[in-house]
Write an enzyme that holds these catalytic residues in place. Structure first.
Site, PDB file in Angstrom:
ATOM      1  N   GLY A 250       0.811  -1.213   0.000  1.00 34.30           N
ATOM      2  CA  GLY A 250       0.000   0.000   0.000  1.00 34.30           C
ATOM      3  C   GLY A 250       0.845   1.264   0.000  1.00 34.30           C
ATOM      4  O   GLY A 250       0.515   2.246  -0.668  1.00 34.30           O
ATOM      5  N   ASP A 251       1.951   1.244   0.737  1.00 32.34           N
ATOM      6  CA  ASP A 251       2.866   2.387   0.763  1.00 32.34           C
ATOM      7  C   ASP A 251       3.485   2.592  -0.619  1.00 32.34           C
ATOM      8  O   ASP A 251       3.672   3.728  -1.070  1.00 32.34           O
ATOM      9  CB  ASP A 251       3.972   2.155   1.791  1.00 32.34           C
ATOM     10  CG  ASP A 251       3.424   1.711   3.134  1.00 32.34           C
ATOM     11  OD1 ASP A 251       2.369   2.231   3.536  1.00 32.34           O
ATOM     12  OD2 ASP A 251       4.043   0.848   3.770  1.00 32.34           O
TER      13      ASP A 251
END
Length: 306
Positions: A250-251
């Site tokens: 997600g990052d």
């Protein structure tokens, strides 16, 4: 300049094992140590894609010094605030068929250290990007995200927030440039279970009604959806590949999106680069390299100026 903030960074001890048997001696098949924390992950991917960023946060003890040095070796600028006591935490990530995490608590963050962070953030200028990502350690005020955005509001800074439920909802009034919940987190904000893409789009637009400009929703194996400020909706399935490690995916998506937007000012290209970066990190043991991300784009890197 792009700034990332990680309130409780870590050294991540990532191990692979054939199996994990509680109460028994388990042996690894491979092991690595990486700099961890959601904002730090974003900084590493930004660096891999050719953009400079400055990683902010707190460090303590010998683990904090190693963490900072490792980030700099990955091409990130750092400006951590040293704490007088304790050590930056070590998180253990075990992949033995399923993923198991044992996360440390981290050091106590004093009021003096918080004020030092505020002073660093006060130096941000118009056009800068500030990325706030991750949970809040229990030694910090629960509303620190809100305090930071309130303090910087009116300076024409692009805020990017990757957090859950109340942390995210409370900053909507400051009109963050981008927020990135996953579909489960989006449902939790409104106490509903979201399975259909049509419903995810409806609730992403509800976040826009509360103040968010662009809403990027990740859905793991079901792809991602972007709802832009001007009402456009982009959807895609993820590239095909074997998921090796979901930590940092997600990052990576956030970093890919920001890189694509800053380089092209094109929301669709930003979306595609974000999905490619997130998927590439999921398909490898840690965070993806530039070449691993480009391989999933299906277009020349020059299109994205990376």
């Amino acid at each position: 300049m792009i700034y990332t903030v990680t309130f409780n960074p870590s050294l991540d001890y990532v191990v692979q094992a054939d199996q994990l048997i509680p109460g028994d001696i388990n042996r690894t098949t491979s092991e690595h140590i990486y700099p961890g924390g959601k904002g730090n992950n974003v900084s590493v991917i930004l660096s891999n894609l050719g953009l400079k960023s400055k990683a902010l946060g707190f460090k303590a003890g010998f683990t904090g010094d190693v963490l900072e040095k490792m980030l700099e070796e990955f091409g990130c600028e750092t400006d951590f605030i040293p704490l007088k006591e304790g050590n930056s935490r070590i998180n253990v990530k075990i992949n033995a068929g399923t993923e198991t995490e044992i996360n440390g608590q981290g050091p106590v963050i004093t009021e003096e250290a918080i004020q030092a962070l505020y002073e660093k953030l006060d130096k941000l200028e118009e056009g800068d990007v500030l990325i706030l990502a991750g949970s809040i350690p229990n030694t910090l005020p629960e509303d620190i995200y809100e305090r930071i955005l309130e303090r910087l509001s009116g300076k024409e800074i692009r805020f990017v927030v990757d957090a859950t439920k109340d942390l995210l909802l409370k900053v909507m009034k400051y009109h963050p440039f981008l927020i990135k919940p996953n579909n489960h987190e989006l449902g939790e904000m409104f106490n509903v279970e979201l399975k259909r893409k049509e419903d995810i789009i409806i609730y992403a637009k509800k976040l826009q009604a509360l103040g968010a400009q662009h809403v990027l929703v990740s859905m793991a194996g079901d792809g991602a959806i972007l709802v832009t400020k001007d009402g456009k909706v982009y959807e895609t399935m993820p590239p095909k590949g074997k998921v090796v490690n979901s930590v940092g995916a997600g990052d990576s998506m956030v970093a890919g999106f920001i890189t694509g937007y800053l380089n092209t000012k094109d929301m669709e290209k930003a979306f595609r680069l974000g999905v490619a970066a997130g998927s590439a990190s999921a398909f490898c043991s840690w965070l993806a390299t530039r070449d691993e991300i480009v391989a999933l784009l299906g277009e020349p890197a020059e299109v994205y100026h990376i």
